[in-house]
Design a protein around this motif. Structure first.
Motif, PDB file in Angstrom:
ATOM      1  N   ASP A 156       0.818  -1.213   0.000  1.00 36.72           N
ATOM      2  CA  ASP A 156       0.000   0.000   0.000  1.00 36.72           C
ATOM      3  C   ASP A 156       0.852   1.264   0.000  1.00 36.72           C
ATOM      4  O   ASP A 156       0.375   2.334   0.316  1.00 36.72           O
ATOM      5  CB  ASP A 156      -0.984  -0.001   1.181  1.00 36.72           C
ATOM      6  CG  ASP A 156      -0.280  -0.011   2.525  1.00 36.72           C
ATOM      7  OD1 ASP A 156       0.928  -0.291   2.549  1.00 36.72           O
ATOM      8  OD2 ASP A 156      -0.951   0.276   3.533  1.00 36.72           O
ATOM      9  N   THR A 157       2.131   1.121  -0.370  1.00 36.23           N
ATOM     10  CA  THR A 157       2.984   2.284  -0.600  1.00 36.23           C
ATOM     11  C   THR A 157       3.785   2.039  -1.872  1.00 36.23           C
ATOM     12  O   THR A 157       3.980   0.885  -2.291  1.00 36.23           O
ATOM     13  CB  THR A 157       3.964   2.527   0.570  1.00 36.23           C
ATOM     14  OG1 THR A 157       4.902   1.442   0.627  1.00 36.23           O
ATOM     15  CG2 THR A 157       3.241   2.655   1.899  1.00 36.23           C
ATOM     16  N   LEU A 236      -0.141   1.312   6.051  1.00 39.25           N
ATOM     17  CA  LEU A 236      -1.260   1.344   7.001  1.00 39.25           C
ATOM     18  C   LEU A 236      -1.034   2.381   8.101  1.00 39.25           C
ATOM     19  O   LEU A 236      -0.834   3.553   7.811  1.00 39.25           O
ATOM     20  CB  LEU A 236      -1.506  -0.056   7.561  1.00 39.25           C
ATOM     21  CG  LEU A 236      -2.086  -1.064   6.553  1.00 39.25           C
ATOM     22  CD1 LEU A 236      -2.188  -2.446   7.172  1.00 39.25           C
ATOM     23  CD2 LEU A 236      -3.430  -0.618   6.012  1.00 39.25           C
ATOM     24  N   GLU A 257      -8.781   8.342   6.330  1.00 42.34           N
ATOM     25  CA  GLU A 257      -8.032   7.604   5.316  1.00 42.34           C
ATOM     26  C   GLU A 257      -7.466   6.304   5.882  1.00 42.34           C
ATOM     27  O   GLU A 257      -7.446   5.275   5.199  1.00 42.34           O
ATOM     28  CB  GLU A 257      -6.920   8.484   4.750  1.00 42.34           C
ATOM     29  CG  GLU A 257      -7.446   9.659   3.930  1.00 42.34           C
ATOM     30  CD  GLU A 257      -6.333  10.552   3.402  1.00 42.34           C
ATOM     31  OE1 GLU A 257      -5.214  10.041   3.192  1.00 42.34           O
ATOM     32  OE2 GLU A 257      -6.592  11.748   3.205  1.00 42.34           O
ATOM     33  N   THR A 260     -10.304   3.692   6.299  1.00 44.05           N
ATOM     34  CA  THR A 260     -10.626   3.119   4.988  1.00 44.05           C
ATOM     35  C   THR A 260      -9.549   2.128   4.548  1.00 44.05           C
ATOM     36  O   THR A 260      -9.852   1.041   4.044  1.00 44.05           O
ATOM     37  CB  THR A 260     -10.760   4.241   3.942  1.00 44.05           C
ATOM     38  OG1 THR A 260     -11.816   5.123   4.334  1.00 44.05           O
ATOM     39  CG2 THR A 260     -11.064   3.675   2.560  1.00 44.05           C
ATOM     40  N   ALA A 261      -8.279   2.496   4.760  1.00 49.64           N
ATOM     41  CA  ALA A 261      -7.169   1.633   4.340  1.00 49.64           C
ATOM     42  C   ALA A 261      -7.172   0.304   5.085  1.00 49.64           C
ATOM     43  O   ALA A 261      -6.887  -0.745   4.504  1.00 49.64           O
ATOM     44  CB  ALA A 261      -5.837   2.363   4.550  1.00 49.64           C
ATOM     45  N   GLN A 264      -9.877  -1.888   3.677  1.00 49.85           N
ATOM     46  CA  GLN A 264      -9.447  -2.434   2.389  1.00 49.85           C
ATOM     47  C   GLN A 264      -8.409  -3.538   2.585  1.00 49.85           C
ATOM     48  O   GLN A 264      -8.424  -4.549   1.873  1.00 49.85           O
ATOM     49  CB  GLN A 264      -8.875  -1.314   1.517  1.00 49.85           C
ATOM     50  CG  GLN A 264      -9.919  -0.308   1.058  1.00 49.85           C
ATOM     51  CD  GLN A 264      -9.306   0.914   0.391  1.00 49.85           C
ATOM     52  OE1 GLN A 264      -8.120   1.215   0.564  1.00 49.85           O
ATOM     53  NE2 GLN A 264     -10.115   1.635  -0.369  1.00 49.85           N
TER      54      GLN A 264
END
Length: 306
Positions: A156-157, A236, A257, A260-261, A264
């Protein structure tokens, strides 16, 4: 001693897999090997959700392995995880124990349950430069095109995505059969939590950890010399908390944010576990809402059935 070599407890974040694994370990008089790619770091406690109190069952401390074994800022990898897992696993087997591996990092779990033969992957400066201008969405799409295994749940980065592609490119060019890993007969238990219950628990836990000082934890890590970009690499909580702590986003933006992350992320974890089933793994799913005693009884019955 049962015919299983290993019990695996897996599930998405907030499914309650750790207290379940600890209670099972207490019942079976054994120990736990963690399969969490971020809990290996010392000092990264609230952000990784270590909840070390979960390892105390009825006043008894359940021994755990592969938590707090690396310094923050270090980029631990699955090759190292296999090595460290085997060391803990073999030491436990020599003492006559039935090890329990517990976690939500799909690649770590699959690498030991299936016995992938992995090698350390060096940096590819040319590839990194070529990918440096691409967005996370573009990199994620590139990663999807590879047929081999990578832990896309944890990407996620941008830096993590580039590293994932770097690993896939390396294995395209090099045979993966150079490192032996034992075949393990594993009983795999999945903790299945209702989606809405999972979402409610994630939100409640996020608020609790913020109240307990998760922002202060990130500020302390930076004060100790960990570069913001190194914390952001872990994704995260550390990504969004670092952005907030360095005044890149507001507190409200950070919370929204991050919430939400995490939702997900939990969804991607379940996608990974369902993919494991398609790849031939048998996962015995247990409802997260069952009392601990009933969950343990299910596992003991499975062991007796062998």
């Amino acid at each position: 001693m049962p015919n299983y070599d290993l019990i695996a407890i897996l599930g998405p974040t907030a499914s309650g897999k750790t207290p379940f694994a600890a209670a099972l370990a207490a019942e079976l008089h054994t120990e736990i090997i963690s399969a969490d790619s971020r809990q290996i770091y010392r000092g990264m406690d609230l952000g990784t959700g270590k909840d070390l109190a979960d390892y105390t069952v009825n006043g008894r401390q359940i021994p755990y392995h592969l938590i707090d074994i690396a310094d923050p800022g270090y980029k631990y990898n699955v090759f190292e995880y296999q090595r460290d897992f085997l060391k803990a696993y073999e030491a436990m087997k020599q003492r006559g124990l039935l090890p329990i591996v517990c976690g939500g990092t799909g690649l770590y779990l699959e690498s030991v349950l299936k016995g992938y033969r992995l090698m350390p992957v060096p940096e590819n400066t040319e590839l990194r430069e070529r990918l440096s201008d691409q967005s996370l969405e573009e990199l994620t799409e590139t990663l999807r095109q590879y047929k081999t295994l990578h832990n896309s749940t944890d990407v996620d980065t941008v830096k993590r995505a580039i590293r994932a592609i770097e690993i896939e490119e390396y294995y395209k060019q090099h045979p993966v059969q150079e490192r032996e890993f034992p075949a393990l007969n594993s009983l795999i238990i999945g903790v299945d939590i209702d989606r809405e219950l999972r979402r409610a628990k994630i939100t409640r836990r996020l608020k609790q950890r913020l109240d307990e000082g998760m922002v202060d934890e990130v500020r302390r890590l930076m004060a100790e010399g960990i570069a913001p970009e190194d914390l952001i690499y872990y994704g995260l909580e550390y990504k969004f908390l670092t952005l907030y702590a360095t005044d890149k986003i507001t507190y409200e933006e950070m919370f929204t944010e991050l919430e939400t992350a995490i939702h997900q992320f939990a969804k991607r974890q379940m996608t990974w576990f369902r993919g494991m089933e398609r790849r031939g793994f048998t996962i015995e799913w247990i409802n997260a809402s069952l009392p601990l005693e009933e969950k343990i009884a299910v596992v003991k019955q499975k062991i007796r059935e062998v």
